[in-house]
Design a protein around this motif. Structure first.
Motif, PDB file in Angstrom:
ATOM      1  N   LYS A  65       0.677  -1.012   0.130  1.00  0.00           N
ATOM      2  CA  LYS A  65      -0.056   0.009   0.195  1.00  0.00           C
ATOM      3  C   LYS A  65       0.946   1.360  -0.122  1.00  0.00           C
ATOM      4  CE  LYS A  65      -3.661   2.751   2.730  1.00  0.00           C
ATOM      5  NZ  LYS A  65      -4.453   2.729   1.533  1.00  0.00           N
ATOM      6  N   PHE A  66       1.747   1.296   0.846  1.00  0.00           N
ATOM      7  CA  PHE A  66       2.601   2.480   0.994  1.00  0.00           C
ATOM      8  C   PHE A  66       4.073   2.500  -0.082  1.00  0.00           C
ATOM      9  CE2 PHE A  66       0.091   2.314   4.698  1.00  0.00           C
ATOM     10  CZ  PHE A  66      -0.548   3.414   4.869  1.00  0.00           C
ATOM     11  N   PHE A  79       2.191   8.679   6.675  1.00  0.00           N
ATOM     12  CA  PHE A  79       1.033   9.094   5.808  1.00  0.00           C
ATOM     13  C   PHE A  79       0.587  10.183   6.529  1.00  0.00           C
ATOM     14  CE2 PHE A  79       0.048   7.323  10.206  1.00  0.00           C
ATOM     15  CZ  PHE A  79      -1.390   7.958  10.530  1.00  0.00           C
ATOM     16  N   SER A  80      -0.571  10.859   5.683  1.00  0.00           N
ATOM     17  CA  SER A  80      -0.964  12.022   6.193  1.00  0.00           C
ATOM     18  C   SER A  80      -2.496  12.251   6.118  1.00  0.00           C
ATOM     19  CB  SER A  80      -0.415  13.107   4.956  1.00  0.00           C
ATOM     20  OG  SER A  80      -0.907  13.012   3.815  1.00  0.00           O
ATOM     21  N   ILE A  81      -2.789  13.260   7.224  1.00  0.00           N
ATOM     22  CA  ILE A  81      -4.533  13.279   7.259  1.00  0.00           C
ATOM     23  C   ILE A  81      -4.516  14.745   7.071  1.00  0.00           C
ATOM     24  CG2 ILE A  81      -6.415  13.114   8.606  1.00  0.00           C
ATOM     25  CD1 ILE A  81      -5.183  10.616  10.048  1.00  0.00           C
ATOM     26  N   GLN A  82      -5.284  15.129   5.950  1.00  0.00           N
ATOM     27  CA  GLN A  82      -5.533  16.759   5.873  1.00  0.00           C
ATOM     28  C   GLN A  82      -4.237  17.385   5.706  1.00  0.00           C
ATOM     29  OE1 GLN A  82      -8.278  17.567   8.953  1.00  0.00           O
ATOM     30  NE2 GLN A  82     -10.102  16.322   7.956  1.00  0.00           N
ATOM     31  N   GLY A  83      -3.324  16.906   5.242  1.00  0.00           N
ATOM     32  CA  GLY A  83      -1.891  17.548   4.987  1.00  0.00           C
ATOM     33  C   GLY A  83      -0.964  17.607   6.066  1.00  0.00           C
ATOM     34  N   ASN A  84      -1.452  16.719   7.182  1.00  0.00           N
ATOM     35  CA  ASN A  84      -0.702  16.752   8.409  1.00  0.00           C
ATOM     36  C   ASN A  84       0.098  15.396   8.304  1.00  0.00           C
ATOM     37  OD1 ASN A  84      -1.614  19.134   9.543  1.00  0.00           O
ATOM     38  ND2 ASN A  84      -3.352  18.094  10.346  1.00  0.00           N
ATOM     39  N   VAL A 139       0.435   5.319  16.761  1.00  0.00           N
ATOM     40  CA  VAL A 139       0.702   6.575  15.726  1.00  0.00           C
ATOM     41  C   VAL A 139       1.196   7.704  16.525  1.00  0.00           C
ATOM     42  CG1 VAL A 139      -0.680   8.136  14.381  1.00  0.00           C
ATOM     43  CG2 VAL A 139      -1.551   5.715  14.510  1.00  0.00           C
ATOM     44  N   TYR A 140       2.084   8.222  15.723  1.00  0.00           N
ATOM     45  CA  TYR A 140       2.824   9.384  16.429  1.00  0.00           C
ATOM     46  C   TYR A 140       2.952  10.765  15.304  1.00  0.00           C
ATOM     47  CZ  TYR A 140       6.468   6.172  15.042  1.00  0.00           C
ATOM     48  OH  TYR A 140       6.943   5.253  14.547  1.00  0.00           O
TER      49      TYR A 140
END
Length: 182
Positions: A65-66, A79-84, A139-140
């Motif tokens: 996947k990655f 990985f990113s969530i909403q650009g973070n 997750v960090y």
């Protein structure tokens, strides 16, 4: 009648197994402190779910996947969530059920008593084990703050992401399909 009931009760007790440890049953997922779930896990908060697939399947899924090319697949996966930007590490954990079967021990002692063999060795009780497998994900962020902790501002969005990741992993058979989805 009472003697038959007593004999039946004794027979059931003798032939049953005594559980020493029962692995947790997780319906969907669980968010808990890693060390409380299994001592070998980190102290951070982890997202845990049962893994019904074969060993290393989650590794293969994450690698595909990655597109990590087998480089740092189980640690610091970006990985990113909403650009973070965020990172996760995962652990494949086995917690076996463990029980003692006393029937062979009692049977051996009974046979020794019936044959009047006092010097016969009595074996140890039989341990019965079967494994339960889990994936634990921590997750960090870039400052290495625990993003699944209760006080974390990103907890809700990270949990949403991890639920989607879990569901995709469990529902996908051919992990190459995951690459083409994105």
């Amino acid at each position: 009648m009472c003697k038959k009931l007593l004999r039946l009760s004794i027979l059931l007790i003798i032939t049953s197994c005594i559980p020493l440890r029962i692995a947790p049953k997780i319906e969907n997922y669980k968010v808990t402190e890693g060390k409380k779930f299994k001592r070998s896990l980190p102290k951070r908060t982890v997202f845990v779910f049962e893994d019904p697939k074969e060993a290393n399947e989650f590794y293969t899924y994450v690698n595909t996947k990655f597109q990590l090319n087998h480089d740092l697949v189980d640690i610091d996966v970006p990985f990113s969530i909403q650009g973070n930007p965020y990172y996760f590490s995962f652990y494949e954990v086995e917690i076996p059920n463990k029980a003692i079967n006393l029937f062979p021990l009692i049977l051996e002692a009974s046979v020794n008593a019936a044959l009047d063999c006092d010097d016969a060795l009595i074996s140890d009780p039989e341990l019965i084990r079967n494994g339960n497998y889990y994936i634990a994900i921590e997750v960090y962020d870039k400052e290495e703050k625990d993003c699944l902790a209760e006080e974390s501002l990103s907890r809700t969005s990270v949990l949403t992401y991890l639920r989607g990741l879990k569901n995709e992993y469990l529902s996908t058979q051919n992990y190459d399909e995951v690459v083409f989805k994105h």
